[in-house]
Design an enzyme around this catalytic site. Structure first.
Site, PDB file in Angstrom:
ATOM      1  N   ARG A 100       0.721  -1.193   0.087  1.00  0.00           N
ATOM      2  CA  ARG A 100       0.024   0.056  -0.136  1.00  0.00           C
ATOM      3  C   ARG A 100       0.871   1.338   0.069  1.00  0.00           C
ATOM      4  O   ARG A 100       0.386   2.230   0.694  1.00  0.00           O
ATOM      5  CB  ARG A 100      -0.740   0.183   1.374  1.00  0.00           C
ATOM      6  CG  ARG A 100      -1.768  -1.033   1.363  1.00  0.00           C
ATOM      7  CD  ARG A 100      -2.733  -1.069   0.334  1.00  0.00           C
ATOM      8  NE  ARG A 100      -4.001  -2.207   0.640  1.00  0.00           N
ATOM      9  CZ  ARG A 100      -3.885  -3.337   0.215  1.00  0.00           C
ATOM     10  NH1 ARG A 100      -2.864  -3.852  -0.448  1.00  0.00           N
ATOM     11  NH2 ARG A 100      -4.975  -4.144   0.346  1.00  0.00           N
TER      12      ARG A 100
ATOM     13  N   SER B 237     -10.721  -2.064   2.897  1.00  0.00           N
ATOM     14  CA  SER B 237      -9.959  -2.256   4.185  1.00  0.00           C
ATOM     15  C   SER B 237      -9.613  -0.773   4.857  1.00  0.00           C
ATOM     16  O   SER B 237      -9.133   0.283   4.003  1.00  0.00           O
ATOM     17  CB  SER B 237      -8.712  -2.842   3.957  1.00  0.00           C
ATOM     18  OG  SER B 237      -8.654  -4.052   3.491  1.00  0.00           O
TER      19      SER B 237
ATOM     20  N   GLU C 164      -5.495   2.602   6.450  1.00  0.00           N
ATOM     21  CA  GLU C 164      -4.921   2.678   5.148  1.00  0.00           C
ATOM     22  C   GLU C 164      -5.668   3.754   4.194  1.00  0.00           C
ATOM     23  O   GLU C 164      -5.096   4.255   3.641  1.00  0.00           O
ATOM     24  CB  GLU C 164      -5.370   1.316   4.546  1.00  0.00           C
ATOM     25  CG  GLU C 164      -4.744   0.889   3.184  1.00  0.00           C
ATOM     26  CD  GLU C 164      -5.740   0.341   2.362  1.00  0.00           C
ATOM     27  OE1 GLU C 164      -6.089   0.846   1.140  1.00  0.00           O
ATOM     28  OE2 GLU C 164      -5.866  -1.052   2.540  1.00  0.00           O
TER      29      GLU C 164
END
Ligand code: EPU
Length: 329
Positions: free
Chosen positions: A155, A227, A325
């Site tokens: 990420r 997420s 995130e």
């Protein structure tokens, strides 16, 4: 004030919205916003706005998926940053091109995928991306980055690091191939095809559709950013201490330490399905924060309460600090 599209479905607005359909249009937009507060938003699939945005939102409408075959039989796909990520994946699968099929059904657009290095089901953006073209915000010049220059990781890319607020992505070049082999490193995918000698591209996409929507909310029904937290990577010592207490804890050894699924930690804290006002923790995948009031003007207040409550609870009970995130603005 203009509405900002976002998959969390919070009804926020920005002062002004500017869309660009070419490099030249983007350069004009950048001249106009000079000295003003602005940000670039892709599909709004990984952002939580906790209030209206008092600035200009730039959004890419650079479209197009062009392919060319190389002498070695591989195919280069040049894709505009405004293309919906899954439209691109669907087209490649349909045309029998391997390389991005495991990233099926991920919401968002190509530009955002390049910043975030989207990943799922045993694959990530950077495995297929060859180069990324972006316009320099300061002087409007076009720069082509080799994907290797961008420090892609979990990420992560340098567009979130040393190049943050320096470039706007306009196109990505992907390397695909005609005779690929199924990547079944994601366990549930391997289980689905156990005993099968050949797996077709379309079958992978179909199976991922089933897996994804059995765990994650469909953006048109319930708001989320997928997420919400990253899976934390902890030291061997921290892992050992926790594993003594929870021997069943899933974990993955990585370069930087031991990765523990945030969803498992949140569930173990008793928060799966937790509700507060119009927001909550998804009851089928606990690392997804959700908004049940699509388009709700103040829905973000409840989502903000929930995600902060989750961080606090996991810190107290597990001694681990979860990190969002999603980008919070
Ligand atoms: N788990 C639980 N409870 C939960 C959720 C998960 O115990 O509520 C356990 C599962 O049983 C499994 C492990 O955690 O043992 C991993 O779960 P899963 O396969 O669902 O993957 P994840 O690590 O929770 C990551 C990505 C997802 C991606 C999936 C599949 C992150 C932050 N998330 O989730 O990405 O779809 O793997 O590859 O890395 C996204 O980024 O928006 C996203 C959805």
């Amino acid at each position: 004030m203009k509405k900002i599209d976002n998959t969390f479905g919070v009804g926020v607005k920005c002062r002004e919205m500017m869309e660009f359909g070419s490099d030249e249009e983007l350069r004009n937009c950048l001249m106009k916003v000079k000295g003003q507060k602005f940000m670039v938003v892709g599909g709004g699939a990984n952002i939580l706005f906790i209030g209206d945005y008092d600035g200009v939102v730039l959004h890419s409408k650079i479209m197009g998926i062009d392919t060319s075959e190389d002498k070695d039989g591989t195919v280069l796909a040049t894709v505009g940053s405004g293309v919906v990520w899954d439209d691109f994946v669907a087209e490649m699968v349909e045309r029998g091109l391997w390389g991005v099929e495991n990233l099926s059904y991920i919401p968002g657009e190509v530009g955002g995928a390049a910043v975030q290095n989207v990943g799922a089901y045993g694959d990530e953006f950077s495995n297929a991306a060859e180069w990324i073209e972006a316009i320099d915000i300061e002087d409007g010049t076009l720069r082509r980055f080799d994907a290797k220059e961008l420090g892609y990781g979990y990420r992560w890319s340098e567009f979130k690091g040393k190049y943050k607020d320096c470039y706007v992505i306009v196109r990505v070049g992907f390397r695909l191939c005609k005779n690929g082999k199924a990547n079944l490193t994601y366990k549930p995918l391997a289980e689905a095809f156990e005993g099968k000698s050949e797996v077709r591209l379309t079958e992978i996409r179909q199976e991922l559709e089933r897996i994804r929507w059995s765990k994650l909310p469909r953006p048109e029904e319930v708001g989320s950013a997928g997420s919400f937290f990253k899976n934390p990577v902890v030291s061997e010592n921290v892992y050992k201490t926790l594993a003594e207490k929870y021997p069943e804890m899933p974990h993955f050894v990585t370069e930087g330490g031991v990765k523990i699924p945030a969803g498992w930690l949140i569930e173990r804290c008793g928060l799966k399905g937790y509700r507060h006002g119009t927001a909550g923790v998804w009851d089928r995948q606990a690392l997804v924060m959700v908004n049940y009031d699509l388009g709700g003007r103040r829905a973000y207040e409840d989502v903000e309460y929930v995600y902060k409550y989750v961080i606090e609870t996991v810190r107290e009970k597990m001694g681990i600090e979860l990190e969002p995130e999603a980008i919070i603005i």
